[in-house]
Design an enzyme around this catalytic site. Structure first.
Site, PDB file in Angstrom:
ATOM      1  N   GLY A 211       0.831  -1.209   0.000  1.00 23.42           N
ATOM      2  CA  GLY A 211       0.000   0.000   0.000  1.00 23.42           C
ATOM      3  C   GLY A 211       0.857   1.246   0.000  1.00 23.42           C
ATOM      4  O   GLY A 211       2.062   1.188  -0.242  1.00 23.42           O
ATOM      5  N   ASN A 212       0.251   2.373   0.244  1.00 25.75           N
ATOM      6  CA  ASN A 212       1.007   3.625   0.344  1.00 25.75           C
ATOM      7  C   ASN A 212       0.367   4.506   1.407  1.00 25.75           C
ATOM      8  O   ASN A 212      -0.663   4.154   1.986  1.00 25.75           O
ATOM      9  CB  ASN A 212       1.100   4.318  -1.014  1.00 25.75           C
ATOM     10  CG  ASN A 212      -0.266   4.679  -1.554  1.00 25.75           C
ATOM     11  OD1 ASN A 212      -0.966   5.505  -0.989  1.00 25.75           O
ATOM     12  ND2 ASN A 212      -0.658   4.032  -2.642  1.00 25.75           N
ATOM     13  N   ARG A 213       0.984   5.657   1.652  1.00 29.02           N
ATOM     14  CA  ARG A 213       0.590   6.459   2.820  1.00 29.02           C
ATOM     15  C   ARG A 213      -0.497   7.494   2.534  1.00 29.02           C
ATOM     16  O   ARG A 213      -0.785   8.337   3.368  1.00 29.02           O
ATOM     17  CB  ARG A 213       1.832   7.151   3.391  1.00 29.02           C
ATOM     18  CG  ARG A 213       2.837   6.128   3.939  1.00 29.02           C
ATOM     19  CD  ARG A 213       4.150   6.770   4.273  1.00 29.02           C
ATOM     20  NE  ARG A 213       4.027   7.747   5.339  1.00 29.02           N
ATOM     21  CZ  ARG A 213       4.961   8.633   5.647  1.00 29.02           C
ATOM     22  NH1 ARG A 213       6.091   8.666   4.955  1.00 29.02           N
ATOM     23  NH2 ARG A 213       4.767   9.490   6.619  1.00 29.02           N
ATOM     24  N   SER A 214      -1.118   7.432   1.369  1.00 34.55           N
ATOM     25  CA  SER A 214      -2.146   8.440   1.066  1.00 34.55           C
ATOM     26  C   SER A 214      -3.374   8.248   1.969  1.00 34.55           C
ATOM     27  O   SER A 214      -3.902   7.138   2.087  1.00 34.55           O
ATOM     28  CB  SER A 214      -2.568   8.323  -0.393  1.00 34.55           C
ATOM     29  OG  SER A 214      -3.663   9.173  -0.626  1.00 34.55           O
ATOM     30  N   ALA A 283      -3.382   8.037  -5.046  1.00 36.34           N
ATOM     31  CA  ALA A 283      -2.013   7.519  -5.146  1.00 36.34           C
ATOM     32  C   ALA A 283      -2.141   6.080  -5.647  1.00 36.34           C
ATOM     33  O   ALA A 283      -2.582   5.194  -4.910  1.00 36.34           O
ATOM     34  CB  ALA A 283      -1.338   7.569  -3.789  1.00 36.34           C
TER      35      ALA A 283
END
Ligand code: CTP
Length: 411
Positions: A211-214, A283
């Site tokens: 995943g990512n931090r958005s 993102a």
């Protein structure tokens, strides 16, 4: 915002008056001094004691109380912002006519600060030409009149006329406080807007993902402000854990491929009229695991991976640019950091050219200073114009700044 502002919260006599207590709470929690001015009708729904306790200020409805204080003049003069929530059909009519028959309408006549009306009434009353003309009059004079939410009204009926949720009212009002009434101009009325927000998750096995931090907050704010400016908004939301912004249709997705399918379908004419503007604020993961394990990968087992092969995900923005409907504006986002080769804006200009979109909203994420935060600063780049810096502020205020840059480019 760190400075304390004086906010007048006008409350008129509708069932939704109970929600004003939550709006009041949101304003005081943001550090502001709030003076509640209900109409006599509002006090049939919520007692003055509730507003006094929550605001810490006295509550009066008529011009005959506190006569030495000359309240009917002072309260309006001292205000930095007036918000009337709920604003009934009767209150809008009296305000449009310039009446001063109670403390709230007198306050509206003496206030020179921005004023936000948040209408709530039955659908028939909202759609009546008399109400619509009053709204047009108030807007012409510079007031913000939010479009009402669509949904369940008092009783079994439903339609436009519902008061937006207190969190939406508070966030939008604070945008007007920081950026002025123009931040919520009704300049997206009749426009269709499609936005993606959040961060995609690419599954590795039934419990893990890349995943990512958005957080999705900036995309959420863009949707909320677009709806407040009159647009019909669809939000494709990748893993965002927040209530739908008012007036916005939310389509939840998980992976980049799901996001791509939803965006391509919604950006076309398949669902009716194609959107006027498509904003890729999500993102999107550039890569996903080549295969997804059917059962949990366990350490020490034969399934324990020594590495995770990745494959490329589709570039959704690039595809939307290629397939765009005639006249459709495509807005991309870029989270950039400067490096030894070039600064943030140089990288961003190269990305704008590479992606082929009309507008690129650039976030400087050096040091992870954006993700999950309530505040943001961006630069809006266009292929043929100069860079426009949107001043630092709440993500809703930044969203308003982005729309102010984008609206003049709409066909
Ligand atoms: N984007 C997209 N599909 C992807 C990756 C990104 O649609 N697979 C969109 C994002 O929503 C954003 C824009 O492209 O609007 C720029 O995203 P960014 O991650 O900065 O760009 P990348 O294409 O990943 O470029 P690079 O990795 O070269 O920085």
């Amino acid at each position: 915002m760190s400075t304390v502002s004086s906010i007048v919260l006008g409350v008129s006599g509708g069932v939704a008056a109970y929600k004003a207590a939550f709006v009041l709470r949101a304003f005081t929690e943001a550090g502001h001094d709030v003076r509640v001015v209900p109409t006599p009708g509002a006090l049939h729904f919520v007692g003055a004691a509730t507003f006094e306790a929550l605001s810490g200020n006295p509550v009066t409805t008529d011009v005959w109380s506190d006569v030495p204080e000359v309240a009917h003049v002072r309260i309006g003069q001292a205000a930095d912002l007036v918000v009337v929530a709920p604003a009934t059909a009767d209150l809008l009519a009296r305000a449009a006519m310039g009446r001063a028959d109670d403390l709230l309408t007198a306050t509206l006549l003496t206030a020179s600060c921005p004023v936000v009306f948040v209408p709530a009434m039955h659908t028939e009353m909202w759609l009546h030409p008399a109400t619509q003309e009053n709204v047009a009059t108030l807007r012409r004079r510079g007031a913000v009149v939010l479009p009402p939410a669509v949904g369940r009204l008092t009783g079994p009926d439903s339609g436009p006329g519902r008061l937006p949720e207190p969190a939406d009212i508070a966030a939008l009002s604070l945008v007007v406080l920081s950026s002025g009434a123009a931040a919520l101009a009704p300049d997206l009325a009749g426009r269709r807007v499609l936005i993606s927000a959040g961060g995609t998750r690419e599954p590795l096995d039934p419990v893990r993902y890349l995943g990512n931090r958005s957080s999705g907050k900036q995309g959420w704010a863009l949707a909320r402000v677009a709806a407040a400016r009159g647009a019909d908004v669809t939000l494709v939301a990748a893993n965002v854990d927040a209530p739908a912004p008012f007036g916005v249709r939310v389509l939840p997705v998980g992976t980049a491929e799901e996001l791509r399918d939803a965006m391509v379908a919604e950006a076309g004419t398949g669902g009716g009229v194609a959107p006027d503007v498509v904003v890729m604020a999500a993102a999107v993961a550039d890569f996903r695991p080549e295969s997804v394990a059917a059962s949990k990968l366990k350490k020490g087992s034969t399934s324990e991976p020594s590495s995770v092969p990745l494959v490329r995900n589709p570039d959704v923005l690039a595809e939307l640019v290629t397939k765009r409907a005639p006249g459709q504006l495509v807005v991309g986002f870029a989270a950039e950091t400067g490096d030894e080769d070039a600064d943030v804006l140089t990288h961003a200009r190269a990305k704008l050219a590479r992606k082929g979109c009309d507008v690129l909203v650039v976030n400087d994420v050096s040091g992870g200073q954006v993700f999950g935060r309530a505040e943001n600063t961006v630069v809006v780049l266009t292929a043929d114009g100069p860079a426009t810096e949107v001043p630092h502020g709440s993500k809703d205020a930044v969203a308003a700044g982005i729309w102010t840059s984008v609206v003049p480019r709409l066909p």
